[in-house]
Motif scaffolding. Structure first.
Motif, mmCIF file in Angstrom:
data_model
loop_
_atom_site.group_PDB
_atom_site.id
_atom_site.type_symbol
_atom_site.label_atom_id
_atom_site.label_comp_id
_atom_site.label_asym_id
_atom_site.label_seq_id
_atom_site.Cartn_x
_atom_site.Cartn_y
_atom_site.Cartn_z
ATOM 1 N N ILE A 1 38.538 36.383 39.759
ATOM 2 C CA ILE A 1 37.211 35.780 39.622
ATOM 3 C C ILE A 1 37.287 34.255 39.653
ATOM 4 O O ILE A 1 36.459 33.586 40.285
ATOM 5 N N GLU B 1 35.383 31.695 42.198
ATOM 6 C CA GLU B 1 34.433 30.695 41.712
ATOM 7 C C GLU B 1 34.768 29.279 42.158
ATOM 8 O O GLU B 1 33.919 28.394 42.115
ATOM 9 N N THR B 2 35.989 29.051 42.608
ATOM 10 C CA THR B 2 36.325 27.715 43.110
ATOM 11 C C THR B 2 35.590 27.386 44.396
ATOM 12 O O THR B 2 35.352 26.219 44.705
ATOM 13 N N GLY C 1 32.806 29.500 45.290
ATOM 14 C CA GLY C 1 31.592 30.298 45.227
ATOM 15 C C GLY C 1 30.307 29.546 45.518
ATOM 16 O O GLY C 1 29.467 29.998 46.298
ATOM 17 N N ASP C 2 30.113 28.372 44.913
ATOM 18 C CA ASP C 2 28.852 27.657 45.104
ATOM 19 C C ASP C 2 28.964 26.566 46.161
ATOM 20 O O ASP C 2 28.090 25.718 46.286
ATOM 21 N N ASN D 1 23.406 28.666 45.198
ATOM 22 C CA ASN D 1 23.986 29.494 44.141
ATOM 23 C C ASN D 1 23.415 30.903 44.144
ATOM 24 O O ASN D 1 24.139 31.875 43.901
ATOM 25 N N GLY E 1 25.789 34.064 44.670
ATOM 26 C CA GLY E 1 25.902 35.099 43.650
ATOM 27 C C GLY E 1 25.772 36.495 44.242
ATOM 28 O O GLY E 1 26.550 37.402 43.911
ATOM 29 N N TRP F 1 28.989 37.239 46.623
ATOM 30 C CA TRP F 1 30.250 37.518 45.949
ATOM 31 C C TRP F 1 30.187 38.783 45.093
ATOM 32 O O TRP F 1 31.202 39.458 44.904
ATOM 33 N N PHE G 1 29.076 37.363 38.716
ATOM 34 C CA PHE G 1 28.747 36.307 39.679
ATOM 35 C C PHE G 1 27.249 36.059 39.725
ATOM 36 O O PHE G 1 26.781 34.912 39.718
ATOM 37 N N ARG H 1 26.192 34.325 36.302
ATOM 38 C CA ARG H 1 26.633 32.936 36.163
ATOM 39 C C ARG H 1 25.915 32.015 37.142
ATOM 40 O O ARG H 1 25.476 30.932 36.775
ATOM 41 N N TYR H 2 25.791 32.436 38.400
ATOM 42 C CA TYR H 2 25.251 31.533 39.418
ATOM 43 C C TYR H 2 23.761 31.263 39.229
ATOM 44 O O TYR H 2 23.252 30.252 39.708
ATOM 45 N N ASN I 1 23.958 28.077 37.105
ATOM 46 C CA ASN I 1 24.799 26.955 37.510
ATOM 47 C C ASN I 1 24.019 25.667 37.732
ATOM 48 O O ASN I 1 24.490 24.573 37.400
#
Length: 494
Positions: A55, A59-60, A62-63, A88, A92, A95, A126, A129-130, A133
């Motif tokens: 994960i 996430e590095t 992801g956005d 984002n 989300g 992913w 994902f 969290r997104y 963000n």
């Protein structure tokens, strides 16, 4: 009054709030882990750890770097936030679906087919969290770190409580999964509560390309950072098994809850602060040296204490079944100290637009780390942590050198910034080693408490002798408005 002077008080207050909220969250997390360690086995922690390694890698990128781009973007705040939210939201969904599909392959890589269902459950994190963000990035952009306290504390508390309830009911590794998802949900909900910005039905097309262009450089740096920070977990899980991974992951929680929380807080505050100084056209040298002075002063005593007192810390917090984690704690504490001293130069390079320089440093570091860790993971988890500390020590020297040249800082100035804390940490180490060697036989927890007290007193007393203004300056920086303190004790602001 210069921009640096205007920014100093707000930056110091932001740092105070960021430190308090992050420290509070880490304390809650550490308490939860202390209890969970008595309910779950190392292998069950390892099951979550391998899934989280995947994960973190995702996430590095992801956005697409949009969160950092929003913090950096100098104008059109509302439009930039809208672009970040759209990116984002799409990321989300993408992913989450992708992870649901490739979960079996992720589990097979770690030789843990029983973890497929766990990875699929965590995929929904994902989406959760997104959705928050953008609001998180806005609080950092505006240096509203007091607003971040509630989401951070809510996430840590909900995560710990839910995980403990499920672990008590016998759900094993699944208790950690449900705790993680519940904590993310609490964080996102509270970020929406504390941040007044709301998405709208519009599409600022002209900002997508420039923001994503900036984000590409950040993504590259983040990917390299993930390789450096997660390769150890991936290789230990792959070659040494889930039990070793569980021991390594829990051992990492001690430096993470102490040293690394300071590093992350500093980075969150210093990146936007340095960006404002750079945008105003002022010299970041003074702020950089001041940051080096105080980060060293706060992190070095913690590193020293954890490295020397690893065994009593593990026994007191986690119990006898985790004693094999003690030497790992020592190695990881040293690694955390090296990373603490080498992190803020990267923030200066980002803030001054020298992402290319930072990327070149990180490329070299990532290549060496992958090679070294792949070799060390064939031996032991301690070997992995020790090899990382050696590699990061070399990378730190390079980063400090290049950053010093970029902003005109001399090695003498850097040495004077770090010297008081280095001398005080050395004195503290002598006292702690003497206590361990010659101290009376006492219960582990009592001996640990006395050692911490003796070490703390020694460190503060030595700092007071080697750099008398430092302690008083720190108090005024954190609690007074408009104060300015430079790296040599003269008036200046962070």
């Amino acid at each position: 009054m210069t921009t640096t002077e205007n920014l100093g008080a707000s930056t110091a207050r932001a740092a105070t709030w960021a430190f308090l909220s992050s420290t509070g969250a880490r304390i809650v997390t550490l308490i939860g882990l202390t209890l969970l360690a008595r309910l779950l086995a190392p292998k069950e922690f390892g099951l979550l750890a391998f899934a989280m390694a995947y994960i973190v890698y995702v996430e590095t990128i992801g956005d697409l770097g949009s969160g950092t781009a929003l913090i950096y973007w100098p104008d059109r705040r509302e439009d930039a936030a809208q672009v970040t939210f759209i990116i984002n939201l799409a990321a989300g969904v993408f992913w989450c679906v992708t992870t649901l599909l490739i979960a079996p392959f992720v589990a097979d890589f770690f030789n843990a087919p029983q973890g497929t269902a766990l990875v699929r459950a965590l995929a929904f994190g994902f989406l959760i969290r997104y959705l928050g963000n953008t609001h998180d990035a806005l609080t950092r952009k505006d240096l509203r770190f007091h607003a971040r306290a509630l989401p951070e504390l809510a996430m840590a508390t909900v995560k710990a409580v839910v995980a403990l309830l499920f672990a008590w009911r016998g759900f094993g590794a699944w208790s950690l999964v449900w705790g993680h998802l519940a904590g993310l949900s609490a964080s996102t909900i509270f970020f929406w509560i504390v941040t007044p910005w709301r998405p709208q039905w519009r599409f600022p097309r002209d900002l997508f390309k420039p923001m994503l262009s900036y984000g590409r450089g950040i993504i590259f740096v983040n990917i390299l950072g993930a390789v450096q920070d997660q390769t150890d977990l991936a290789m230990i899980g792959r070659w040494l098994g889930l039990t070793a991974l569980g021991l390594y992951q829990l051992a990492g929680k001690l430096p993470e809850a102490t040293v690394m929380v300071i590093v992350r807080v500093a980075s969150r505050v210093l990146l936007p602060a340095f960006s404002r100084v750079s945008a105003s056209g002022e010299d970041p040298k003074e702020a950089y040296l001041s940051a080096a002075r105080y980060i060293g002063a706060v992190t070095l005593p913690i590193v020293t204490g954890l490295a020397i007192l690893a065994r009593p810390f593990v026994l007191t917090l986690f119990g006898e079944q985790w004693i094999a984690a003690a030497p790992i704690v020592t190695a990881l504490a040293i690694l955390a100290g090296v990373r603490a001293l080498g992190t803020h130069p990267g923030d200066v390079l980002k803030a001054t637009g020298r992402v290319g320089t930072l990327a070149r440093i990180e490329i070299c570091r990532a290549i060496v780390i992958v090679i070294v860790v792949m070799i060390a993971a064939r031996f032991s988890a301690v070997a992995v942590a020790a090899s990382l500390a050696i590699v990061d020590g070399g990378a730190m020297v390079i980063a400090l050198t290049l950053t010093a040249r970029a902003i005109g800082v001399s090695f003498g100035e850097l040495g004077r910034a770090y010297a008081p804390s280095v001398i005080a940490a050395a004195a503290m180490a002598v006292v702690l080693l003497a206590w361990q060697r010659f101290g009376p036989e006492l219960p582990v927890a009592v001996s640990l408490a006395i050692a911490v007290l003796l070490g703390g007193i020694t460190y503060l007393a030595t700092v007071r002798l080697t750099d008398p203004p430092l302690l008083g300056t720190a108090r005024r920086m954190l609690f007074a408005r408009g104060f300015k303190q430079g790296p040599t004790g003269n008036s200046a602001e962070v």
